[in-house]
Design an enzyme around this catalytic site. Structure first.
Site, PDB file in Angstrom:
ATOM      1  N   CYS A 280       0.806  -1.111   0.129  1.00  0.00           N
ATOM      2  CA  CYS A 280      -0.052   0.022   0.051  1.00  0.00           C
ATOM      3  C   CYS A 280       0.664   1.230   0.005  1.00  0.00           C
ATOM      4  CB  CYS A 280      -1.033   0.095   1.188  1.00  0.00           C
ATOM      5  SG  CYS A 280      -1.808  -1.444   1.279  1.00  0.00           S
TER       6      CYS A 280
ATOM      7  N   HIS B 131      -1.881  -5.456   7.070  1.00  0.00           N
ATOM      8  CA  HIS B 131      -2.362  -5.572   5.982  1.00  0.00           C
ATOM      9  C   HIS B 131      -2.990  -6.664   5.742  1.00  0.00           C
ATOM     10  CE1 HIS B 131      -1.734  -4.825   1.412  1.00  0.00           C
ATOM     11  NE2 HIS B 131      -1.931  -6.158   1.517  1.00  0.00           N
TER      12      HIS B 131
ATOM     13  N   HIS C  96      -9.527 -11.579   9.283  1.00  0.00           N
ATOM     14  CA  HIS C  96     -10.279 -11.694   8.256  1.00  0.00           C
ATOM     15  C   HIS C  96     -11.394 -12.856   8.487  1.00  0.00           C
ATOM     16  CE1 HIS C  96     -11.476 -10.476   3.918  1.00  0.00           C
ATOM     17  NE2 HIS C  96     -12.048 -11.801   4.031  1.00  0.00           N
ATOM     18  N   CYS C  97     -12.620 -12.326   8.616  1.00  0.00           N
ATOM     19  CA  CYS C  97     -13.595 -13.640   8.987  1.00  0.00           C
ATOM     20  C   CYS C  97     -14.380 -13.903   7.745  1.00  0.00           C
ATOM     21  CB  CYS C  97     -14.714 -12.838   9.773  1.00  0.00           C
ATOM     22  SG  CYS C  97     -15.857 -13.883  10.333  1.00  0.00           S
TER      23      CYS C  97
HETATM   24 ZN   LIG Z   1      -1.034  -2.635   3.223  1.00  0.00          ZN
HETATM   25 ZN   LIG Z   2      -9.570  -8.813   5.067  1.00  0.00          ZN
END
Ligand SMILES: [Zn+2]
Ligand SMILES: [Zn+2]
Length: 283
Positions: free
Chosen positions: A80, A90, A104-105
């Protein structure tokens, strides 16, 4: 009728929180954390890693970042092209840096982070309540089925299936919810529970722990009437978080509360350590 009314109240809250967990977009760091064109060019043209490191230190000087990588460098996201704010990570699935990323689900097909952590917790809570309510109200009919009192043969399967699914989801969600309650009480994200955030004076798993009440308020806000509704009420903007060290040096009373153990002498040492850290930040 009473059962149906209660059922629908829980059902609406359950669907509302699920909806908000899924469709609340994860937040990206502010523009000021992104590298300017000139800085990017200077950073990319530099081949010596130690000078690259120094360039990042210079850029980060005007930003409120206190956490570091394991080897003490400024946390930078290559993909990014930005200086990562504290607690930001990230996500490779979302392909972006997410503020206060928790995990992250796959169940909500979304990143759980600063923007939707409260919604996610409420979703867990209401789904638990929903499963518990269904299991409790259908249990009577399972007993009837067992004792052969159920006259309608076709409903047998429905009744058993309902109880089985409700209990199964209740048990698995209970562990997840319990784990997140523990995380909130310590003010840690799932990622931070696996590897402690690193500050300038080393890793500290309690770096953001301000005590139970303040930790709770950070996620749910100060207005208690909003705690149980999936509306935005978390404190801060997700870019910087109050730290135990800084809070204590500004308010020495906090240091005596609970965190540093019983030894009075030890407390004094820690407080002077933390004011050194503040001076370091200022310089
Ligand atoms: Zn990133
Ligand atoms: Zn995610």
């Amino acid at each position: 009728v009473a059962y149906l009314i209660v059922f629908h109240v829980i059902f609406v809250l359950f669907v509302w929180t699920y909806w908000k967990s899924i469709f609340t977009l994860p937040l990206q760091p502010d523009k000021k954390f992104h590298m300017s064109y000139a800085d990017k060019e200077r950073y990319e043209n530099e081949e010596r890693p130690e000078v690259q490191r120094q360039i990042l230190v210079e850029i980060a000087r005007k930003l409120p970042v206190y956490t570091r990588t394991g080897n003490g460098a400024i946390r930078f996201c290559d993909r990014c092209q930005l200086i990562k704010p504290d607690r930001c990570h990230h996500c490779s699935v979302c392909a972006m840096c997410v503020l206060k990323m928790d995990h992250h689900c796959p169940w909500v097909n979304n990143c759980v982070g600063f923007s939707n952590y409260k919604f996610f917790l409420l979703f867990l809570m209401y789904s638990l309540l929903y499963c518990m309510y269904i299991a409790a109200t259908v249990f009577k009919y399972v007993i009837k089925y067992w004792t052969d009192e159920l006259t309608n043969g076709r409903s047998k399967f429905h009744v058993l299936f309902l109880l089985f699914v409700a209990v199964m989801f209740f048990l698995s969600l209970m562990f997840l919810f319990g784990y997140h309650c523990w995380l909130i009480s310590r003010n840690r994200s799932t990622l931070e529970a696996f590897s402690a955030p690193v500050f300038q004076n080393g890793p500290d798993k309690n770096g953001f722990n301000l005590g139970f009440k303040k930790n709770l308020q950070q996620v749910f806000g100060e207005e208690k009437k909003l705690w149980l509704l999936p509306v935005v009420s978390s404190q801060g903007d997700g870019h910087s978080f109050p730290m135990r060290m800084l809070c204590e040096s500004q308010n020495p009373l906090l240091a005596n509360e609970e965190q540093w153990g019983d030894d009075g002498l030890d407390e004094e040492n820690h407080v002077s350590d933390s004011s050194d850290l503040v001076n370091e930040h200022r310089t």
